[in-house]
Design an enzyme around this catalytic site. Structure first.
Site, PDB file in Angstrom:
ATOM      1  N   GLY A  33      42.405   2.193  17.723  1.00  8.11           N
ATOM      2  CA  GLY A  33      43.802   1.860  17.435  1.00  8.11           C
ATOM      3  C   GLY A  33      44.795   2.707  18.199  1.00  8.11           C
ATOM      4  O   GLY A  33      44.446   3.414  19.142  1.00  8.11           O
ATOM      5  N   LEU A  35      47.154   1.424  20.064  1.00  6.22           N
ATOM      6  CA  LEU A  35      46.846   0.770  21.338  1.00  6.22           C
ATOM      7  C   LEU A  35      47.904   1.042  22.409  1.00  6.22           C
ATOM      8  O   LEU A  35      49.100   1.116  22.117  1.00  6.22           O
ATOM      9  CB  LEU A  35      46.711  -0.742  21.116  1.00  6.22           C
ATOM     10  CG  LEU A  35      45.657  -1.174  20.092  1.00  6.22           C
ATOM     11  CD1 LEU A  35      45.602  -2.706  20.012  1.00  6.22           C
ATOM     12  CD2 LEU A  35      44.276  -0.614  20.412  1.00  6.22           C
ATOM     13  N   HIS A  36      47.421   1.183  23.626  1.00  8.96           N
ATOM     14  CA  HIS A  36      48.309   1.323  24.790  1.00  8.96           C
ATOM     15  C   HIS A  36      47.813   0.363  25.867  1.00  8.96           C
ATOM     16  O   HIS A  36      46.828  -0.369  25.655  1.00  8.96           O
ATOM     17  CB  HIS A  36      48.346   2.774  25.275  1.00  8.96           C
ATOM     18  CG  HIS A  36      46.990   3.377  25.509  1.00  8.96           C
ATOM     19  ND1 HIS A  36      46.132   2.927  26.482  1.00  8.96           N
ATOM     20  CD2 HIS A  36      46.324   4.369  24.860  1.00  8.96           C
ATOM     21  CE1 HIS A  36      45.013   3.635  26.450  1.00  8.96           C
ATOM     22  NE2 HIS A  36      45.093   4.504  25.465  1.00  8.96           N
ATOM     23  N   HIS A  39      44.026   0.003  26.554  1.00  9.06           N
ATOM     24  CA  HIS A  39      43.285  -0.868  25.632  1.00  9.06           C
ATOM     25  C   HIS A  39      43.564  -2.335  25.939  1.00  9.06           C
ATOM     26  O   HIS A  39      42.660  -3.157  25.951  1.00  9.06           O
ATOM     27  CB  HIS A  39      43.709  -0.603  24.179  1.00  9.06           C
ATOM     28  CG  HIS A  39      43.454   0.780  23.686  1.00  9.06           C
ATOM     29  ND1 HIS A  39      44.470   1.669  23.400  1.00  9.06           N
ATOM     30  CD2 HIS A  39      42.308   1.452  23.410  1.00  9.06           C
ATOM     31  CE1 HIS A  39      43.964   2.805  22.965  1.00  9.06           C
ATOM     32  NE2 HIS A  39      42.655   2.712  22.962  1.00  9.06           N
ATOM     33  N   ARG A 215      46.103  10.145  22.906  1.00 10.23           N
ATOM     34  CA  ARG A 215      46.431  11.560  22.665  1.00 10.23           C
ATOM     35  C   ARG A 215      47.664  12.028  23.449  1.00 10.23           C
ATOM     36  O   ARG A 215      48.194  13.108  23.167  1.00 10.23           O
ATOM     37  CB  ARG A 215      45.248  12.445  23.047  1.00 10.23           C
ATOM     38  CG  ARG A 215      44.055  12.241  22.138  1.00 10.23           C
ATOM     39  CD  ARG A 215      43.024  13.322  22.375  1.00 10.23           C
ATOM     40  NE  ARG A 215      42.118  13.421  21.252  1.00 10.23           N
ATOM     41  CZ  ARG A 215      40.974  12.759  21.154  1.00 10.23           C
ATOM     42  NH1 ARG A 215      40.602  11.941  22.118  1.00 10.23           N
ATOM     43  NH2 ARG A 215      40.192  12.898  20.103  1.00 10.23           N
TER      44      ARG A 215
HETATM   45  P1  AMP Z   1      39.714   4.691  22.014  1.00  7.21           P
HETATM   46  O1  AMP Z   1      40.629   3.897  21.147  1.00  7.21           O
HETATM   47  O2  AMP Z   1      40.348   5.882  22.615  1.00  7.21           O
HETATM   48  O3  AMP Z   1      38.390   4.954  21.366  1.00  7.21           O
HETATM   49  O4  AMP Z   1      39.397   3.750  23.256  1.00  7.21           O
HETATM   50  C1  AMP Z   1      38.923   2.441  23.091  1.00  7.21           C
HETATM   51  C2  AMP Z   1      38.503   1.892  24.426  1.00  7.21           C
HETATM   52  O5  AMP Z   1      39.613   1.889  25.309  1.00  7.21           O
HETATM   53  C3  AMP Z   1      37.399   2.715  25.104  1.00  7.21           C
HETATM   54  O6  AMP Z   1      36.480   1.843  25.742  1.00  7.21           O
HETATM   55  C4  AMP Z   1      38.171   3.526  26.107  1.00  7.21           C
HETATM   56  O7  AMP Z   1      37.404   3.912  27.224  1.00  7.21           O
HETATM   57  C5  AMP Z   1      39.240   2.524  26.508  1.00  7.21           C
HETATM   58  N1  AMP Z   1      40.383   3.219  27.107  1.00  7.21           N
HETATM   59  C6  AMP Z   1      41.116   4.227  26.561  1.00  7.21           C
HETATM   60  N2  AMP Z   1      42.057   4.642  27.435  1.00  7.21           N
HETATM   61  C7  AMP Z   1      41.895   3.898  28.566  1.00  7.21           C
HETATM   62  C8  AMP Z   1      42.545   3.861  29.833  1.00  7.21           C
HETATM   63  N3  AMP Z   1      43.547   4.683  30.142  1.00  7.21           N
HETATM   64  N4  AMP Z   1      42.099   2.957  30.744  1.00  7.21           N
HETATM   65  C9  AMP Z   1      41.070   2.117  30.467  1.00  7.21           C
HETATM   66  N5  AMP Z   1      40.419   2.106  29.280  1.00  7.21           N
HETATM   67  C10 AMP Z   1      40.827   2.980  28.351  1.00  7.21           C
END
Ligand code: AMP
Length: 310
Positions: A33, A35-36, A39, A215
């Site tokens: 979650g 989300l940016h 995601h 983060r």
């Molecule tokens: P998280 O919510 O941080 O667990 O990330 C969920 C998914 O989004 C994971 O597969 C991450 O590798 C991917 N993700 C997070 N940040 C990025 C980014 N800047 N570029 C591409 N994928 C991302």
């Protein structure tokens, strides 16, 4: 229109099976979650590969150690739904379970000899949820982020397996931002014969190069400026390789100097083989340079792939 939200695992599995009966292929994008654009780029990629996409939003206690603060992980569920509503190109649903480690009945600590027996515990074990089955990808999980976060990849591989079993997707998309995580999931799927295609998606960056991350909001303006040394030093290292520099010791030194010069606290700078994630001394084939560094109280990771055919 905001996506449908499915809250429990039985309904999720039912939904997926109904889709399958209609002949639809299913994509899964696991997230925690907040989300940016990173995601969202995964969701768009999934929609180009499958008919419908499930975005899971679940902060997984199994990957946080009991000393890491699960409760301060940022969240904005309604903002996430708004962002997903703006995505076109196919149907998206959100899977947002409350607790995937609640199996009903009384919660009870597994007797591990008392006090954790010196083991590192995850928040699931600390919480006494009684879960005791874990997936380990034994070699790949050891280096890089695994060194400072000993229960992290065990927790990731386990929750991803649970999500695979609940959602039953055809394709799952992971970001290369978490390079080790992507390689671990690929290996797990191969080793355990999951019938799921794992896709690695490129890192989404801010205009100034900072890799997008949930983060980043915790960085002060000044820390954020200093944190640009991560992507800059990685890009410079890649340019140096293109100019003929192949000594990993020298390349790492160059990166560390830039991070330290920007008052970053280096967790690791490693140059590893893209598949085995084993350290390399001289660049002769495809490598990835991985960095983890602290700026203020925020630990950031980033990497850059270098493909060479010498
Ligand atoms: P998280 O919510 O941080 O667990 O990330 C969920 C998914 O989004 C994971 O597969 C991450 O590798 C991917 N993700 C997070 N940040 C990025 C980014 N800047 N570029 C591409 N994928 C991302």
């Amino acid at each position: 229109m905001e996506p449908e939200v499915i809250r429990d695992k039985d309904s999720m599995r039912k939904w997926s099976r109904a889709m399958r009966l209609q002949g639809k292929t299913i994509g899964l994008v696991p997230t925690m979650g907040y989300l940016h654009e990173g995601h969202l780029s995964l969701v768009r990629q999934s929609l180009t590969l499958t008919d419908v996409t499930v975005v899971s939003i679940y902060v997984n206690p199994g990957q946080f150690s009991s000393t890491e603060d699960l409760s301060t992980y940022p969240s904005d569920f309604s903002g996430d739904l708004t962002k997903l509503a703006a995505i076109s190109g196919g149907k998206v649903v959100v899977f947002n379970p409350k607790n995937l480690y609640d199996y009903g009945g009384e919660t009870k600590k597994i007797n591990d000899g008392g006090g954790g027996g010196g083991r590192v515990l995850s928040c699931v074990e600390e919480g006494g949820l009684g879960h005791e089955t874990w997936i380990r990808v034994e070699r790949l999980e050891k280096g890089l982020c695994g060194k400072s976060r000993p229960v992290f990849f065990r927790g990731v591989a386990t929750i991803v397996t649970k999500l695979f079993n609940i959602v039953e997707p055809d394709v799952a998309v992971f970001g290369k931002k978490d390079y080790q995580q992507w390689r671990i999931i690929q290996r797990m799927v191969r080793d355990l014969d999951f019938g799921i295609e794992i896709v690695g998606s490129d890192i989404a960056r801010e205009k100034d190069g900072l890799a997008m991350s949930s983060r980043n909001v915790r960085l002060s303006d000044e820390e954020r400026q200093r944190a640009l040394s991560i992507s800059r030093s990685l890009a410079m290292a890649k340019a140096s390789v293109a100019e003929g520099k192949t000594s990993c010791a020298e390349l790492k030194d160059m990166i560390i100097k830039q991070l330290v010069g920007s008052a970053g606290r280096v967790d690791y700078v490693e140059i590893v083989d893209q598949e085995t994630l084993e350290g390399v001394e001289e660049i002769k084939s495809g490598v990835v340079i991985c960095v983890a560094a602290w700026f203020g109280t925020v630990r950031l990771i980033d990497n850059i792939e270098i493909d060479v055919s010498l």
